[in-house]
Design a protein around this motif. Structure first.
Motif, PDB file in Angstrom:
ATOM      1  N   THR A 329      38.938  43.178  27.737  1.00 38.87           N
ATOM      2  CA  THR A 329      38.737  41.725  27.687  1.00 38.87           C
ATOM      3  C   THR A 329      40.061  40.986  27.470  1.00 38.87           C
ATOM      4  O   THR A 329      41.021  41.549  26.933  1.00 38.87           O
ATOM      5  N   PRO A 330      40.119  39.702  27.870  1.00 38.84           N
ATOM      6  CA  PRO A 330      41.377  38.945  27.790  1.00 38.84           C
ATOM      7  C   PRO A 330      41.912  38.734  26.378  1.00 38.84           C
ATOM      8  O   PRO A 330      43.087  38.409  26.205  1.00 38.84           O
ATOM      9  N   ASP A 331      41.074  38.926  25.361  1.00 39.09           N
ATOM     10  CA  ASP A 331      41.516  38.687  23.985  1.00 39.09           C
ATOM     11  C   ASP A 331      42.289  39.877  23.404  1.00 39.09           C
ATOM     12  O   ASP A 331      42.819  39.800  22.296  1.00 39.09           O
ATOM     13  N   LYS A 332      42.361  40.969  24.160  1.00 36.29           N
ATOM     14  CA  LYS A 332      43.028  42.166  23.662  1.00 36.29           C
ATOM     15  C   LYS A 332      44.376  42.390  24.356  1.00 36.29           C
ATOM     16  O   LYS A 332      44.595  41.934  25.466  1.00 36.29           O
ATOM     17  N   THR A 333      45.252  43.093  23.644  1.00 35.91           N
ATOM     18  CA  THR A 333      46.512  43.517  24.259  1.00 35.91           C
ATOM     19  C   THR A 333      46.253  44.850  24.956  1.00 35.91           C
ATOM     20  O   THR A 333      45.758  45.791  24.333  1.00 35.91           O
ATOM     21  N   VAL A 334      46.569  44.893  26.247  1.00 33.71           N
ATOM     22  CA  VAL A 334      46.228  46.061  27.069  1.00 33.71           C
ATOM     23  C   VAL A 334      47.493  46.799  27.498  1.00 33.71           C
ATOM     24  O   VAL A 334      48.430  46.197  28.014  1.00 33.71           O
ATOM     25  N   TYR A 335      47.491  48.099  27.270  1.00 39.26           N
ATOM     26  CA  TYR A 335      48.559  48.971  27.752  1.00 39.26           C
ATOM     27  C   TYR A 335      47.946  49.931  28.771  1.00 39.26           C
ATOM     28  O   TYR A 335      46.841  50.430  28.570  1.00 39.26           O
ATOM     29  N   ALA A 336      48.662  50.193  29.846  1.00 39.25           N
ATOM     30  CA  ALA A 336      48.186  51.155  30.839  1.00 39.25           C
ATOM     31  C   ALA A 336      49.277  52.181  31.108  1.00 39.25           C
ATOM     32  O   ALA A 336      50.457  51.858  31.116  1.00 39.25           O
ATOM     33  N   TYR A 337      48.855  53.427  31.278  1.00 39.87           N
ATOM     34  CA  TYR A 337      49.827  54.469  31.585  1.00 39.87           C
ATOM     35  C   TYR A 337      49.277  55.400  32.660  1.00 39.87           C
ATOM     36  O   TYR A 337      48.070  55.465  32.908  1.00 39.87           O
ATOM     37  N   CYS A 338      50.195  56.108  33.318  1.00 40.96           N
ATOM     38  CA  CYS A 338      49.831  57.127  34.303  1.00 40.96           C
ATOM     39  C   CYS A 338      50.724  58.330  34.030  1.00 40.96           C
ATOM     40  O   CYS A 338      50.889  58.704  32.867  1.00 40.96           O
ATOM     41  N   GLN A 339      51.302  58.908  35.050  1.00 40.96           N
ATOM     42  CA  GLN A 339      52.178  60.051  34.824  1.00 40.96           C
ATOM     43  C   GLN A 339      53.617  59.621  34.594  1.00 40.96           C
ATOM     44  O   GLN A 339      54.301  60.138  33.713  1.00 40.96           O
ATOM     45  N   VAL A 340      54.072  58.627  35.380  1.00 40.22           N
ATOM     46  CA  VAL A 340      55.479  58.232  35.295  1.00 40.22           C
ATOM     47  C   VAL A 340      55.693  56.734  35.075  1.00 40.22           C
ATOM     48  O   VAL A 340      56.818  56.263  35.129  1.00 40.22           O
ATOM     49  N   GLY A 341      54.647  55.977  34.848  1.00 39.69           N
ATOM     50  CA  GLY A 341      54.807  54.585  34.456  1.00 39.69           C
ATOM     51  C   GLY A 341      55.015  53.575  35.556  1.00 39.69           C
ATOM     52  O   GLY A 341      55.111  52.383  35.295  1.00 39.69           O
ATOM     53  N   ALA A 342      55.088  54.006  36.801  1.00 43.59           N
ATOM     54  CA  ALA A 342      55.206  53.064  37.917  1.00 43.59           C
ATOM     55  C   ALA A 342      54.294  53.570  39.020  1.00 43.59           C
ATOM     56  O   ALA A 342      54.569  54.606  39.625  1.00 43.59           O
ATOM     57  N   GLY A 343      53.214  52.861  39.244  1.00 43.90           N
ATOM     58  CA  GLY A 343      52.247  53.303  40.246  1.00 43.90           C
ATOM     59  C   GLY A 343      50.836  53.002  39.796  1.00 43.90           C
ATOM     60  O   GLY A 343      50.386  51.856  39.808  1.00 43.90           O
ATOM     61  N   ARG A 344      50.128  54.015  39.343  1.00 46.97           N
ATOM     62  CA  ARG A 344      48.724  53.822  38.974  1.00 46.97           C
ATOM     63  C   ARG A 344      48.562  52.900  37.770  1.00 46.97           C
ATOM     64  O   ARG A 344      47.646  52.069  37.736  1.00 46.97           O
ATOM     65  N   SER A 345      49.450  53.026  36.788  1.00 46.27           N
ATOM     66  CA  SER A 345      49.363  52.153  35.616  1.00 46.27           C
ATOM     67  C   SER A 345      49.715  50.711  35.974  1.00 46.27           C
ATOM     68  O   SER A 345      49.072  49.760  35.507  1.00 46.27           O
ATOM     69  N   SER A 346      50.716  50.534  36.827  1.00 47.20           N
ATOM     70  CA  SER A 346      51.100  49.174  37.230  1.00 47.20           C
ATOM     71  C   SER A 346      50.019  48.533  38.093  1.00 47.20           C
ATOM     72  O   SER A 346      49.865  47.309  38.101  1.00 47.20           O
ATOM     73  N   GLU A 347      49.225  49.334  38.805  1.00 46.40           N
ATOM     74  CA  GLU A 347      48.099  48.800  39.582  1.00 46.40           C
ATOM     75  C   GLU A 347      47.093  48.104  38.657  1.00 46.40           C
ATOM     76  O   GLU A 347      46.621  47.007  38.931  1.00 46.40           O
ATOM     77  N   ILE A 348      46.790  48.744  37.536  1.00 49.15           N
ATOM     78  CA  ILE A 348      45.860  48.166  36.557  1.00 49.15           C
ATOM     79  C   ILE A 348      46.444  46.895  35.948  1.00 49.15           C
ATOM     80  O   ILE A 348      45.770  45.863  35.847  1.00 49.15           O
ATOM     81  N   ILE A 349      47.695  46.958  35.549  1.00 48.82           N
ATOM     82  CA  ILE A 349      48.322  45.820  34.867  1.00 48.82           C
ATOM     83  C   ILE A 349      48.468  44.627  35.801  1.00 48.82           C
ATOM     84  O   ILE A 349      48.212  43.482  35.401  1.00 48.82           O
ATOM     85  N   VAL A 350      48.857  44.849  37.039  1.00 51.36           N
ATOM     86  CA  VAL A 350      48.975  43.733  37.981  1.00 51.36           C
ATOM     87  C   VAL A 350      47.599  43.127  38.259  1.00 51.36           C
ATOM     88  O   VAL A 350      47.469  41.904  38.376  1.00 51.36           O
ATOM     89  N   ALA A 351      46.567  43.957  38.337  1.00 55.25           N
ATOM     90  CA  ALA A 351      45.202  43.432  38.526  1.00 55.25           C
ATOM     91  C   ALA A 351      44.823  42.514  37.381  1.00 55.25           C
ATOM     92  O   ALA A 351      44.226  41.449  37.588  1.00 55.25           O
ATOM     93  N   LEU A 352      45.185  42.891  36.161  1.00 62.67           N
ATOM     94  CA  LEU A 352      44.901  42.053  34.997  1.00 62.67           C
ATOM     95  C   LEU A 352      45.738  40.768  35.029  1.00 62.67           C
ATOM     96  O   LEU A 352      45.263  39.698  34.632  1.00 62.67           O
ATOM     97  N   GLN A 353      46.966  40.862  35.515  1.00 65.09           N
ATOM     98  CA  GLN A 353      47.793  39.669  35.685  1.00 65.09           C
ATOM     99  C   GLN A 353      47.157  38.711  36.691  1.00 65.09           C
ATOM    100  O   GLN A 353      47.160  37.493  36.488  1.00 65.09           O
ATOM    101  N   LEU A 354      46.615  39.274  37.768  1.00 67.47           N
ATOM    102  CA  LEU A 354      45.949  38.439  38.770  1.00 67.47           C
ATOM    103  C   LEU A 354      44.794  37.654  38.163  1.00 67.47           C
ATOM    104  O   LEU A 354      44.513  36.527  38.574  1.00 67.47           O
ATOM    105  N   LEU A 355      44.139  38.271  37.182  1.00 65.87           N
ATOM    106  CA  LEU A 355      43.000  37.611  36.528  1.00 65.87           C
ATOM    107  C   LEU A 355      43.424  36.692  35.383  1.00 65.87           C
ATOM    108  O   LEU A 355      42.580  36.036  34.772  1.00 65.87           O
ATOM    109  N   GLY A 356      44.715  36.651  35.097  1.00 63.09           N
ATOM    110  CA  GLY A 356      45.204  35.754  34.061  1.00 63.09           C
ATOM    111  C   GLY A 356      45.173  36.313  32.656  1.00 63.09           C
ATOM    112  O   GLY A 356      45.296  35.557  31.681  1.00 63.09           O
ATOM    113  N   TYR A 357      45.020  37.629  32.492  1.00 60.96           N
ATOM    114  CA  TYR A 357      45.040  38.222  31.150  1.00 60.96           C
ATOM    115  C   TYR A 357      46.435  37.986  30.552  1.00 60.96           C
ATOM    116  O   TYR A 357      47.442  38.295  31.178  1.00 60.96           O
TER     117      TYR A 357
END
Length: 380
Positions: A329-357
């Motif tokens: 939810t937008p009220d929480k601080t969200v961290y995402a990780y994958c194997q190397v930090g650029a790729g699958r984790s950034s996909e999640i974080i950018v999606a949340l940015q698109l939604l205005g989190y």
């Protein structure tokens, strides 16, 4: 309302509705559509950057673009030490690497991959962390450009014609081979007909190949490699942007809070990898341990991409449903990780940015760092 006005309203509604449907993200400054991006191909002030691997890039990339494989953007030593964390690379290394790709500080960057999104978002997260503002993600990647490139349509039509003609010669060749082996009976006329058909088909294929080669020159997605002239790129320390990246210490604090408070924690840690990686079944050669961060929410990246429509992200409404299901939810601080930090984790974080989190961060070290830090707890 008269008939003309009614008709006009219907037409306006039909033309506006698709636009509104595709423009429903809170942050409208991250993505660029293929119809806009295609006009920028060849512009000397714009560099298209592929986040896919070198092998994938060579098989097909946007003309004039360079390769910056997302999985190689994060620089850690054999022990998982990133040295300048949470930055993906130390400043001098990043400056040299970016400049070697023909990119200067005033270059507009369009990050892309095949179409799925993770590798393009890795490039996006990398550049934004160093304060590069003029950057977009091509929604739908290389596939979206191919879908609207007139030259590609022409090339594909010729390629289809070639395949059809090749089937003709192969069928004739097969019949002659079977006859020679005694598996079927052919008279002299039939044998002569099949030989003539093969000869005629091969002649046609030669002509079609020449047309294919000529049509290939106009394609916007090409094979092979590109050579670019290196440029000077300078990173101003004052412009470094840590808003959407995090190091291991920050993630450890969040992990302890989640373990202690559970659903009442103000943090969420998202593991974006496959289940085989999460349970420790698949382990990278240079990482000491397999498993996942205790208390992590397991949300695989492919629930974010619109794989059916070949777009890098699902529509906003669908993304909201996914994140709601996982209590992100937008009220929480969200961290995402994958194997190397650029790729699958950034996909999640950018999606949340698109939604205005407001508070979302890529754990740039990801499992490469956590799995090698023997003092940190893991779950399997």
């Amino acid at each position: 309302m008269n008939k003309f006005l009614k008709t006009l309203c219907v037409l306006v509604g039909l033309s506006v509705a698709p636009l509104m449907a595709s423009d429903n993200y809170s942050d409208k400054n991250i993505l660029i559509s293929a119809d806009k991006a295609i006009k920028l191909i060849g512009n000397p002030k714009v560099m298209f950057v592929s986040g896919d691997s070198s092998d994938v890039y060579k098989l097909g990339h946007i003309k004039g673009s360079v390769e910056m494989y997302a999985h190689h953007l994060h620089h850690a030593d054999i022990m998982g030490d990133m040295h300048c964390a949470p930055l993906f690379r130390c400043l001098d290394d990043a400056e040299h690497y970016i400049g070697s790709k023909g990119i200067s500080n005033d270059t507009m960057i369009i990050a892309y991959d095949d179409y799925k999104g993770p590798n393009a978002t890795g490039v996006y997260a990398f550049f934004t962390s160093y304060g590069h503002k003029n950057i977009k993600i091509l929604n739908g990647g290389r596939a979206a450009i191919m879908a609207i490139d007139p030259a590609q349509k022409k090339f594909d039509a010729i390629a289809k014609e070639f395949k059809k003609e090749r089937r003709v010669s192969r069928k004739a060749k097969k019949q002659l081979k079977l006859a020679k082996a005694g598996e079927i009976a052919l008279d002299d006329k039939q044998i002569a007909d099949f030989k003539a058909k093969m000869k005629d088909s091969k002649a046609k294929q030669k002509k079609i190949k020449a047309r294919l080669k000529d049509a290939e020159k106009s394609l916007l997605v090409v094979k092979g490699e590109e050579s670019v002239k290196a440029k000077t790129y300078k990173i101003n320390k004052k412009n470094l942007d840590f808003k959407h990246i995090a190091g291991v210490d920050e993630v450890e604090v969040a992990m302890k809070d989640i373990v202690a408070k559970g659903a009442d924690s103000k943090f969420v840690i998202v593991d974006t990898r496959s289940m085989n990686e999460i349970v420790g079944g698949r382990q990278m050669d240079h990482v000491a341990r397999g498993g996942h961060v205790p208390g992590a929410t397991l949300l695989e990246w492919n629930k974010i991409s619109d794989l059916d429509k070949k777009l890098s992200f699902k529509p906003a409404a669908d993304l909201k449903k996914v994140f709601k299901k996982y209590d992100i939810t937008p009220d929480k601080t969200v961290y995402a990780y994958c194997q190397v930090g650029a790729g699958r984790s950034s996909e999640i974080i950018v999606a949340l940015q698109l939604l205005g989190y407001p508070n979302v961060k890529v754990f740039t070290g990801s499992w490469d760092v956590w799995g090698n830090s023997l003092s940190l707890p893991i779950k399997q």
